[in-house]
Design an enzyme around this catalytic site. Structure first.
Site, PDB file in Angstrom:
ATOM      1  N   GLY A  22       0.825  -1.203   0.000  1.00 20.18           N
ATOM      2  CA  GLY A  22       0.000   0.000   0.000  1.00 20.18           C
ATOM      3  C   GLY A  22       0.852   1.242   0.000  1.00 20.18           C
ATOM      4  O   GLY A  22       2.068   1.157   0.134  1.00 20.18           O
ATOM      5  N   PRO A  23       0.207   2.382  -0.171  1.00 18.48           N
ATOM      6  CA  PRO A  23       0.958   3.639  -0.203  1.00 18.48           C
ATOM      7  C   PRO A  23       1.634   3.910   1.139  1.00 18.48           C
ATOM      8  O   PRO A  23       1.278   3.278   2.129  1.00 18.48           O
ATOM      9  CB  PRO A  23      -0.126   4.683  -0.467  1.00 18.48           C
ATOM     10  CG  PRO A  23      -1.380   3.957  -0.729  1.00 18.48           C
ATOM     11  CD  PRO A  23      -1.236   2.561  -0.297  1.00 18.48           C
ATOM     12  N   PRO A  24       2.583   4.831   1.166  1.00 21.76           N
ATOM     13  CA  PRO A  24       3.277   5.112   2.421  1.00 21.76           C
ATOM     14  C   PRO A  24       2.334   5.731   3.449  1.00 21.76           C
ATOM     15  O   PRO A  24       1.383   6.410   3.077  1.00 21.76           O
ATOM     16  CB  PRO A  24       4.344   6.132   2.034  1.00 21.76           C
ATOM     17  CG  PRO A  24       4.298   6.266   0.578  1.00 21.76           C
ATOM     18  CD  PRO A  24       3.076   5.645   0.059  1.00 21.76           C
ATOM     19  N   GLY A  25       2.629   5.477   4.698  1.00 20.17           N
ATOM     20  CA  GLY A  25       1.879   6.142   5.762  1.00 20.17           C
ATOM     21  C   GLY A  25       0.494   5.594   6.008  1.00 20.17           C
ATOM     22  O   GLY A  25      -0.317   6.242   6.645  1.00 20.17           O
ATOM     23  N   VAL A  26       0.191   4.382   5.527  1.00 24.41           N
ATOM     24  CA  VAL A  26      -1.126   3.821   5.807  1.00 24.41           C
ATOM     25  C   VAL A  26      -1.066   2.846   6.980  1.00 24.41           C
ATOM     26  O   VAL A  26      -2.031   2.158   7.267  1.00 24.41           O
ATOM     27  CB  VAL A  26      -1.741   3.106   4.587  1.00 24.41           C
ATOM     28  CG1 VAL A  26      -2.093   4.091   3.513  1.00 24.41           C
ATOM     29  CG2 VAL A  26      -0.814   2.045   4.063  1.00 24.41           C
ATOM     30  N   GLY A  27       0.075   2.786   7.622  1.00 22.41           N
ATOM     31  CA  GLY A  27       0.135   1.980   8.838  1.00 22.41           C
ATOM     32  C   GLY A  27       0.575   0.554   8.639  1.00 22.41           C
ATOM     33  O   GLY A  27       0.290  -0.293   9.469  1.00 22.41           O
ATOM     34  N   LYS A  28       1.313   0.279   7.574  1.00 19.78           N
ATOM     35  CA  LYS A  28       1.759  -1.104   7.352  1.00 19.78           C
ATOM     36  C   LYS A  28       2.739  -1.510   8.446  1.00 19.78           C
ATOM     37  O   LYS A  28       2.608  -2.570   9.062  1.00 19.78           O
ATOM     38  CB  LYS A  28       2.431  -1.237   5.978  1.00 19.78           C
ATOM     39  CG  LYS A  28       1.533  -0.852   4.835  1.00 19.78           C
ATOM     40  CD  LYS A  28       2.221  -0.996   3.510  1.00 19.78           C
ATOM     41  CE  LYS A  28       3.403  -0.081   3.318  1.00 19.78           C
ATOM     42  NZ  LYS A  28       3.109   1.326   3.173  1.00 19.78           N
ATOM     43  N   THR A  29       3.721  -0.650   8.664  1.00 23.21           N
ATOM     44  CA  THR A  29       4.721  -0.967   9.671  1.00 23.21           C
ATOM     45  C   THR A  29       4.084  -1.059  11.052  1.00 23.21           C
ATOM     46  O   THR A  29       4.394  -1.957  11.834  1.00 23.21           O
ATOM     47  CB  THR A  29       5.796   0.122   9.695  1.00 23.21           C
ATOM     48  OG1 THR A  29       6.173   0.402   8.370  1.00 23.21           O
ATOM     49  CG2 THR A  29       6.995  -0.320  10.467  1.00 23.21           C
ATOM     50  N   SER A  45      -4.041   3.201 -18.607  1.00 18.97           N
ATOM     51  CA  SER A  45      -5.337   3.651 -18.098  1.00 18.97           C
ATOM     52  C   SER A  45      -5.679   5.084 -18.469  1.00 18.97           C
ATOM     53  O   SER A  45      -6.775   5.549 -18.190  1.00 18.97           O
ATOM     54  CB  SER A  45      -5.403   3.475 -16.586  1.00 18.97           C
ATOM     55  OG  SER A  45      -4.494   4.335 -15.974  1.00 18.97           O
ATOM     56  N   LYS A  59      -7.789   5.235  -6.995  1.00 19.88           N
ATOM     57  CA  LYS A  59      -8.129   6.306  -7.926  1.00 19.88           C
ATOM     58  C   LYS A  59      -9.408   7.015  -7.478  1.00 19.88           C
ATOM     59  O   LYS A  59      -9.494   8.246  -7.508  1.00 19.88           O
ATOM     60  CB  LYS A  59      -8.325   5.738  -9.328  1.00 19.88           C
ATOM     61  CG  LYS A  59      -7.005   5.306  -9.961  1.00 19.88           C
ATOM     62  CD  LYS A  59      -7.240   4.668 -11.297  1.00 19.88           C
ATOM     63  CE  LYS A  59      -5.933   4.298 -11.967  1.00 19.88           C
ATOM     64  NZ  LYS A  59      -6.150   3.518 -13.183  1.00 19.88           N
TER      65      LYS A  59
END
Ligand code: ADP
Length: 841
Positions: A364-371, A732, A775
């Protein structure tokens, strides 16, 4: 008469050689004006007086001198300027003397002396050998015994043995004393023992002590015997007695103890049988190795690592799914899909202890809480957590370690991580697997394959360890921004869980529940001091950030907290002063200083932390003050004020984005210019779009500037995709390009609140594309209302939160006619086809 060299370390005995460092002013003078200037042999003879107190402490006063000294021949003088000017003298002792009278003190002391050991004395004493005979015979025996304990193969020892026989017995005590390990005090005593008999008597116990010491050493350290011999043997040859030998002795003992300890640790540690075998072999080698060898340190480090590794140490999982669910919910708002999958994973783990399940990979994009989800998983399991950042790692030995033959070799990050956490079942977060590099040093992704494959990783072999280590208990979680750059083989071993960006509502909740309390705590603020209402949060989200995650929102909140912290600190300061100045913040600050607590009550309790204007309420004006003018405007309509502009939706690893596609035409020869760093696929889309429009120009009544249906006749077209520095690619944008060109050639404006995405074919069909959720979220963030997506992407809309879907109108398009109809107000007129297609079959 002899000039005197005063030494404070080491005692020179007749018959031995000593290297001494000269740095006191008197001694320097002696060296300069006597040794360096003099040319005769006489001038090289000096008197060495031992045991003078440290010469630097008393420069003017001549310290009290030891009565007896050694006349010496200066054999070598070496000067150096670093770290301070000093000389190093090599002196050989000749004979004892006794100071009779000090003749002068400056620039260096000179004394009248009397020689004590005389040759004739020796010869005279030969007669009295009977008396001394027994002593000297005894002494000789001990000396021979000592020398024979040493390794005769070393030339110096052999020479020493010969010397014992050749030298007059009387000279032996002095020489042997300076060879064996004795303290300065003992040497001084020997020096003072002017009478031969006395000297013999005093030296014998020293010899006996040395012999006993050697015996002990040989007993305890059979394998290291060679080593000791060499050390003892080299010593007599060079006769450097600078380092007090006792210290060295201690060190050696310590090292020896260490090795014994290490061996004990190895035997008691719970390492695998194979590892134990290797370790014992290594420790055997270590014991034989002289410590000065570089390999000694290498081997020792290796063994220490092996002992430290958590071969069998693990933490106990406390897994309770209900508790885990609560903990995950508490730590993270939203991300339902991710949390659900993580719970499933944990549930299976609870039921079946050793799970050879897939490795989870959050994309996912950065800063979405993966870590931070990874961290939470470790917390719920009660396991240790270790993060391994893989971004930019381009050497496979980073993962797998270097072979031990290399200098500076070390284990890879996996083994290192295990050593750090100290248990064999931690949660390892492999951060940014999509950013693994590749270089000549091999492919780190390939090395990761072994780590991540549940079938193989129970016997992971690090090059450094060179024995297998069981990684099957480790829980691996990987994170990535995109799966596109993860090598397929690696991707195959992981289960991808998409973590899409957040909607505005989710972001507000996350901010209110998690980010703001966290920031307040970090800045030492309390909710009584600062209030950030929801509208403000929404303002920050819409006007100051445009991102999929919440990282920059977090930063902005941090900036606000900092600004408020200054205010609060100032307020506290002001409060302690008796005359409170006016709040010095300018006019526009009035608004966010809303509540005014009564100043009187506060000045009564001057130590109260709250300044009067608490809590500081952050409203839009305050936001502008702190963060500057808004960076993004919700309004996109003015960009669409002329024909030839359309809004597309793009997917990037950083989340979705809206993209303005611009077109213009000019007189020319039918050329198409594309700018904005486009990839090949995108260029092809542009060509496709033009071809389709050209072939359908009549149908849509599209003409070029001169009214011809051949759109490229005498016309050049320029298509531009802004943010020209960012490389863009992918199919796209097809529908967007068509819409943009249709607007250009028809002269009509595209609706300003419409965004679109979809791949096109030459026949005008619209094909599905990826990243719909991101998107759509991007379009929603940008305040657009209508979104055209390929009909076959309809199923993707289910992932999108209901409230967002309610805000937007979706148009499903399966061909370009539908797209154009939806993109223009009042539809895009098609001239009905006259001819019908007849099947020729
Ligand atoms: P990533 O690894 O995806 O780039 P991080 O895990 O570092 O992002 O998250 C950045 C910050 O955002 C962290 O401080 C995290 O606590 C916070 N955060 C992200 N998503 C959430 C959420 N759903 N709930 C609470 N905090 C979140």
């Amino acid at each position: 008469r002899l000039p005197l060299l005063l030494t404070h370390e080491g005692v020179l005995l007749p018959g031995s050689t000593m290297r001494t460092s000269v740095d006191s002013p008197r001694n320097m003078q002696l060296v300069r004006s006597r040794l360096l200037k003099g040319t005769s042999l006489r001038s090289t003879i000096i008197g060495v007086i031992p045991n003078t107190s440290d010469p630097t402490s008393d420069c003017d006063e001549l310290p009290s001198l030891h009565r007896i000294g050694t006349a010496a021949l200066a054999v070598q003088v070496v000067g150096s300027n670093w770290p301070k000017p000093h000389y190093t003298l090599l002196v050989t002792g000749l004979c004892r003397f006794q100071i009779l009278q000090l003749l002068k003190e400056k620039p260096y002391p000179v004394a009248e002396v009397e020689q004590l050991d005389r040759l004739e004395q020796f010869t005279n004493q030969l007669k009295s050998e009977e008396e001394l005979g027994e002593l000297s015979e005894q002494f000789y025996k001990y000396a021979v015994q000592l020398v024979e304990m040493l390794d005769m193969s070393v030339p110096a020892v052999a020479k020493l043995r010969r010397l014992l026989d050749n030298l007059p017995r009387e000279a032996l005590p002095d020489i042997l004393t300076s060879i064996i390990r004795t303290s300065n005090q003992e040497k001084l005593q020997i020096l003072d023992a002017v009478r031969l008999e006395e000297r013999f008597k005093m030296t014998i116990p020293l010899l006996v002590r040395q012999i006993e010491g050697l015996k002990l050493l040989q007993k305890t350290r059979k394998p290291k015997q060679d080593d000791d011999k060499r050390i003892v043997a080299i010593r007599p040859n060079r006769r450097i007695n600078h380092i007090p030998s006792t210290v060295e002795d201690d060190e050696e003992e310590e090292d020896h103890d260490d090795v014994v300890m290490l061996e004990k640790k190895i035997r008691t540690s719970s390492m695998s049988e194979q590892a134990l075998k290797v370790c014992l072999k290594e420790i055997k080698r270590l014991k034989k190795m002289p410590q000065s060898m570089p390999e000694y340190a290498l081997t020792r480090n290796y063994l220490e690592l092996m002992v430290e590794l958590p071969w069998n140490k693990s933490t106990k999982d406390r897994l309770e799914i209900r508790a885990a669910r609560i903990l995950l919910d508490n730590d993270h708002y939203a991300m339902e899909k991710l949390k659900k999958r993580v719970l499933e994973y944990l549930a299976v783990r609870q039921l079946k202890n050793n799970l050879k399940g897939p490795i989870l990979c959050f994309v996912g994009p950065p800063g979405v809480g993966k870590t931070s989800v990874g961290r939470s998983v470790a917390k719920t399991l009660g396991r240790e957590f270790h993060r391994i950042a893989l971004g930019g790692v381009c050497d496979q030995s980073d993962i797998r370690g270097h072979r031990r033959t290399y200098v500076g070799s070390m284990p890879g990050r996996i083994i290192n991580g295990l050593k750090t956490v100290g248990v064999n079942n931690p949660v390892f977060l492999l951060d940014e697997v999509d950013k693994l590099g590749k270089s000549l040093q091999g492919d780190p992704a390939a090395a990761l394959l072994e780590v991540l494959d549940p079938e193989q990783n129970h016997s992971f072999t690090d090059h450094y360890l060179n024995v297998a280590f069981d990684l099957s208990q480790v829980l691996f979680i990987a994170t990535a921004n995109t799966t596109a750059t993860i090598p397929p083989a690696l991707l195959d071993r992981m289960e991808i869980i998409q973590v899409p960006g957040y909607t505005q509502e989710e972001k507000i909740e996350i901010a209110q529940r998690h980010l703001i309390p966290k920031q307040l705590e970090q800045h030492g603020l309390t909710p009584q001091q600062i209030q950030i209402p929801q509208v403000t949060t929404l303002n920050i989200i819409t006007r100051y950030t445009r991102e999929a995650g919440v990282r920059s929102l977090d930063r902005k909140l941090g900036a606000i907290c900092r600004a408020v912290a200054v205010k609060v600190a100032e307020g506290q300061h002001k409060e302690t002063k008796p005359d409170r100045a006016e709040v010095g913040e300018g006019e526009d600050c009035k608004e966010h200083v809303t509540e005014d607590a009564k100043p009187e009550s506060i000045s009564d309790t001057a130590d109260l932390a709250l300044p009067p204007e608490m809590p500081i309420l952050i409203d839009f004006n305050a936001l502008k003050d702190i963060l500057g003018p808004p960076m993004y405007e919700m309004e996109v309509s003015e960009r669409l004020s002329q024909p030839g502009v359309a809004i597309g939706l793009a997917w990037t690893p950083l989340g979705g984005e809206i993209m303005f596609v611009e077109a213009s035409r000019m007189d020319g020869e039918g050329q198409l210019t594309l700018t904005g760093q486009l990839g090949d696929v995108m260029k092809e889309s542009a060509h496709l779009a033009i071809s389709w429009l050209r072939s359908n120009a009549k149908r849509y009544q599209l003409t070029n500037a001169s009214g011809s249906f051949d759109l490229l006749d005498n016309t050049d077209i320029h298509l531009h995709f802004p943010a020209g520095a960012v490389t863009k690619d992918g199919p796209s944008a097809g529908v967007t390009i068509v819409t943009c060109l249709a607007s250009l050639f028809s002269g009509r404006l595209v609706c300003s609140d419409v965004a679109m995405t979809g791949e096109i074919t030459l026949r005008g069909l619209v094909l599905p594309v990826g990243g719909i959720k991101d998107k759509v979220l991007a379009a929603h963030r940008a305040g657009l209302k209508r979104i055209i997506i390929p009909r076959r992407n309809e199923k993707d809309l289910e992932e999108i939160a209901v409230n967002i879907r309610q805000d937007l109108t979706f148009v499903m398009a399966s061909c370009l006619d539908e797209v154009l109809n939806a993109a223009f107000d009042g539809g895009f007129a098609v001239k009905p086809r006259v001819e019908h297609l007849n099947s020729k079959l």
